[in-house]
Scaffold this active site. Structure first.
Site, PDB file in Angstrom:
ATOM      1  N   ARG A  50      19.961  -5.157 -19.613  1.00 49.19           N
ATOM      2  CA  ARG A  50      20.353  -5.106 -18.101  1.00 49.19           C
ATOM      3  C   ARG A  50      22.371  -6.028 -18.336  1.00 49.19           C
ATOM      4  O   ARG A  50      23.102  -6.485 -17.722  1.00 49.19           O
ATOM      5  CB  ARG A  50      20.314  -6.074 -17.515  1.00 49.19           C
ATOM      6  CG  ARG A  50      18.813  -6.041 -16.879  1.00 49.19           C
ATOM      7  CD  ARG A  50      18.055  -7.444 -16.728  1.00 49.19           C
ATOM      8  NE  ARG A  50      18.762  -7.559 -14.953  1.00 49.19           N
ATOM      9  CZ  ARG A  50      17.940  -7.296 -14.669  1.00 49.19           C
ATOM     10  NH1 ARG A  50      16.289  -6.782 -14.340  1.00 49.19           N
ATOM     11  NH2 ARG A  50      17.664  -7.735 -12.918  1.00 49.19           N
ATOM     12  N   TYR A  97      25.169  -4.121 -16.738  1.00 45.31           N
ATOM     13  CA  TYR A  97      26.146  -3.993 -15.413  1.00 45.31           C
ATOM     14  C   TYR A  97      26.025  -5.294 -15.576  1.00 45.31           C
ATOM     15  O   TYR A  97      27.600  -5.840 -14.650  1.00 45.31           O
ATOM     16  CB  TYR A  97      24.253  -3.797 -14.634  1.00 45.31           C
ATOM     17  CG  TYR A  97      24.824  -4.042 -12.697  1.00 45.31           C
ATOM     18  CD1 TYR A  97      25.176  -3.737 -11.954  1.00 45.31           C
ATOM     19  CD2 TYR A  97      23.830  -5.461 -12.212  1.00 45.31           C
ATOM     20  CE1 TYR A  97      24.952  -3.581 -10.905  1.00 45.31           C
ATOM     21  CE2 TYR A  97      23.854  -5.881 -11.581  1.00 45.31           C
ATOM     22  CZ  TYR A  97      24.362  -4.991 -10.796  1.00 45.31           C
ATOM     23  OH  TYR A  97      24.911  -4.865  -9.080  1.00 45.31           O
ATOM     24  N   ARG A 111      14.058  -0.025  -6.590  1.00 52.64           N
ATOM     25  CA  ARG A 111      14.180  -1.285  -6.420  1.00 52.64           C
ATOM     26  C   ARG A 111      13.305  -1.965  -5.618  1.00 52.64           C
ATOM     27  O   ARG A 111      12.190  -1.012  -5.361  1.00 52.64           O
ATOM     28  CB  ARG A 111      15.855  -1.989  -5.692  1.00 52.64           C
ATOM     29  CG  ARG A 111      16.444  -2.258  -6.641  1.00 52.64           C
ATOM     30  CD  ARG A 111      18.368  -1.863  -6.376  1.00 52.64           C
ATOM     31  NE  ARG A 111      19.196  -0.578  -5.316  1.00 52.64           N
ATOM     32  CZ  ARG A 111      20.005  -1.132  -5.309  1.00 52.64           C
ATOM     33  NH1 ARG A 111      20.512  -2.598  -5.137  1.00 52.64           N
ATOM     34  NH2 ARG A 111      20.842   0.039  -4.209  1.00 52.64           N
ATOM     35  N   PHE A 165       7.956  -0.541  -2.628  1.00 56.40           N
ATOM     36  CA  PHE A 165       7.005  -1.300  -1.973  1.00 56.40           C
ATOM     37  C   PHE A 165       6.707  -0.541  -0.737  1.00 56.40           C
ATOM     38  O   PHE A 165       5.977  -0.279  -0.747  1.00 56.40           O
ATOM     39  CB  PHE A 165       7.661  -2.442  -1.886  1.00 56.40           C
ATOM     40  CG  PHE A 165       7.218  -3.644  -3.684  1.00 56.40           C
ATOM     41  CD1 PHE A 165       6.839  -3.237  -4.409  1.00 56.40           C
ATOM     42  CD2 PHE A 165       7.724  -4.991  -3.185  1.00 56.40           C
ATOM     43  CE1 PHE A 165       6.858  -4.297  -5.800  1.00 56.40           C
ATOM     44  CE2 PHE A 165       7.794  -5.333  -4.184  1.00 56.40           C
ATOM     45  CZ  PHE A 165       7.764  -5.027  -5.576  1.00 56.40           C
ATOM     46  N   ASP A 190      14.211  -9.615 -17.140  1.00 57.15           N
ATOM     47  CA  ASP A 190      13.869  -9.879 -15.864  1.00 57.15           C
ATOM     48  C   ASP A 190      14.136 -11.670 -15.043  1.00 57.15           C
ATOM     49  O   ASP A 190      13.689 -12.191 -15.749  1.00 57.15           O
ATOM     50  CB  ASP A 190      13.038  -8.808 -15.476  1.00 57.15           C
ATOM     51  CG  ASP A 190      12.915  -8.830 -13.571  1.00 57.15           C
ATOM     52  OD1 ASP A 190      13.759  -8.952 -12.618  1.00 57.15           O
ATOM     53  OD2 ASP A 190      11.979  -9.043 -13.233  1.00 57.15           O
ATOM     54  N   PRO A 191      15.148 -11.473 -14.166  1.00 54.52           N
ATOM     55  CA  PRO A 191      15.620 -12.962 -13.791  1.00 54.52           C
ATOM     56  C   PRO A 191      13.863 -13.511 -13.209  1.00 54.52           C
ATOM     57  O   PRO A 191      13.605 -13.070 -12.341  1.00 54.52           O
ATOM     58  CB  PRO A 191      16.471 -13.342 -13.026  1.00 54.52           C
ATOM     59  CG  PRO A 191      17.018 -11.756 -13.295  1.00 54.52           C
ATOM     60  CD  PRO A 191      16.370 -11.022 -13.821  1.00 54.52           C
TER      61      PRO A 191
END
Ligand code: NAD
Ligand code: UDP
Length: 319
Positions: A147, A150, A191, A196, A278-279
């Protein structure tokens, strides 16, 4: 105003250009389609005040004529390695868009004495140890994770923007954008929202990475764009969070989408391929936006999601 918008073919770029045209500005869109979609631009092309330049912002930028505003939104933005245009698959382009692209666009703003906006991100807070995140928080970022291309590019971009403001007196501002969703997101950008919704519309299992207890706070795009233009038209120079502080776990979020689409999908829990970066929690403190800009989000989650589902239904040609 005559405004240059980089990243114009992307999700936020298209929505932003449309809003600026609605506000009667002249807009020059710029994009190289690395993660954007030329079809997205069909909504804008033909508008008498819109022109488009195909160009990589990492290369020297020339725009003929005087500009009053420069809004730098060009950057890959999806963290998902399973998408071909997720930034883990475009690591060098991502660093160049944040570093060289920011340098070039700041140079254009300096030469034109134009108002400048940098599209920054909640990712500059990394996997945050402070919750909710205020602008004064310095963040918790691993400089060498996948990550990081970015996160660190955006952190460099913020530092460069403040340097141009302090050293050259450029009229800059920085928006720290939190997770946003809505029409014109790309179906396959990996994303959570596009994944989803498309999975549920197709009746496939909804893929949840990890246990789904990680949190995010999702903002509808119209609310975000309202905050962005209000900041652009203001005289603020320091970073401002724009996002919706309504926090949800990813599992709850998937359940809301599943209930709205109601197509019999199950939830499938997968090992998180995105690594430890991943936060685990994310929620903006928006008191600065409320106090300085008089801005707060208004669109309820289910209403925003329904608009987005309608858009994806059309894109996927599902009746
Ligand atoms: P997106 O991928 O849909 O759009 C980005 C656009 O930038 C694409 O059209 C892409 O082709 C273009 N681009 C990338 N590199 C370029 C380059 N070198 N030269 C020219 N064009 C280039 O992503 P988005 O969600 O619309 O994000 C737009 C901006 O907002 C990004 O800077 C992103 O970091 C920031 N942001 C978005 C969110 C969000 O939730 N959508 C959150 C935080 C920050
Ligand atoms: N996520 C998920 N399944 C997916 C895509 C994303 O569980 O198919 C999770 C992801 O692990 C993260 C959250 O949803 O915790 C938001 O991910 P997204 O890619 O939308 O953006 P991020 O906030 O990580 O930049």
């Amino acid at each position: 105003m005559r405004i240059l918008v980089t990243g114009a073919a992307g999700f936020l770029g298209v929505n932003l250009c449309q809003r600026l045209l609605d506000d009667d500005h002249e807009v020059i869109g710029m994009d190289n389609f690395v993660s954007g979609n030329s079809e997205n631009l069909s909504r804008l092309s033909g508008h008498p005040k819109f022109t488009f330049i195909r160009h990589d912002v990492s290369d020297y930028i020339f725009v003929p004529g005087k500009l009053d505003g420069v809004m730098h939104f060009a950057s890959p933005a999806s963290p998902n390695p399973s998408s071909p245009f997720g930034y883990p698959n475009l690591p060098i382009q991502t660093m160049k868009a944040g570093a060289l692209g920011t340098h070039n666009t700041l140079g254009v703003a300096l030469a034109n004495d134009a108002r400048y906006m940098l599209a920054s991100t909640s990712e500059i807070y990394g996997d945050p140890l402070e919750h909710p995140q205020k602008e004064s928080y310095w963040g918790h970022v691993d400089p060498i994770s996948e990550r990081s291309v970015y996160d660190e590019a955006k952190r460099f971009a913020e530092a460069l923007t403040m340097a141009y403001h302090r050293f050259h007196g450029v009229n800059t501002c920085i928006v720290r954008i939190f997770n946003t969703y809505g029409p014109h997101m790309q179906v396959d950008d990996g994303r959570a929202v596009p994944n989803f919704i498309t999975q549920a519309l197709k009746g496939e299992a909804i893929t949840i990475y990890g246990d789904g207890e990680q949190t995010r706070s999702f903002c509808y795009v119209d609310d975000l764009i309202e905050g962005i233009v209000t900041l652009m038209y203001s005289e603020e120079h320091y970073p401002i969070n724009i996002g919706n502080p309504e926090e949800t776990t990813i599992k709850q979020f998937a359940e809301v989408i599943n209930k709205l689409i109601d197509n019999g999908s199950s939830l499938e829990f997968l090992p998180d391929s995105r690594g430890p970066g991943d936060p685990q929690q994310r929620k903006p403190d928006i008191s600065r936006a409320q106090d300085l800009l008089g801005w707060s989000p208004k669109v309820p989650l289910e209403e925003g999601l329904q608009n987005t589902i309608d858009y994806f239904t059309e894109q996927l040609n599902i009746k």
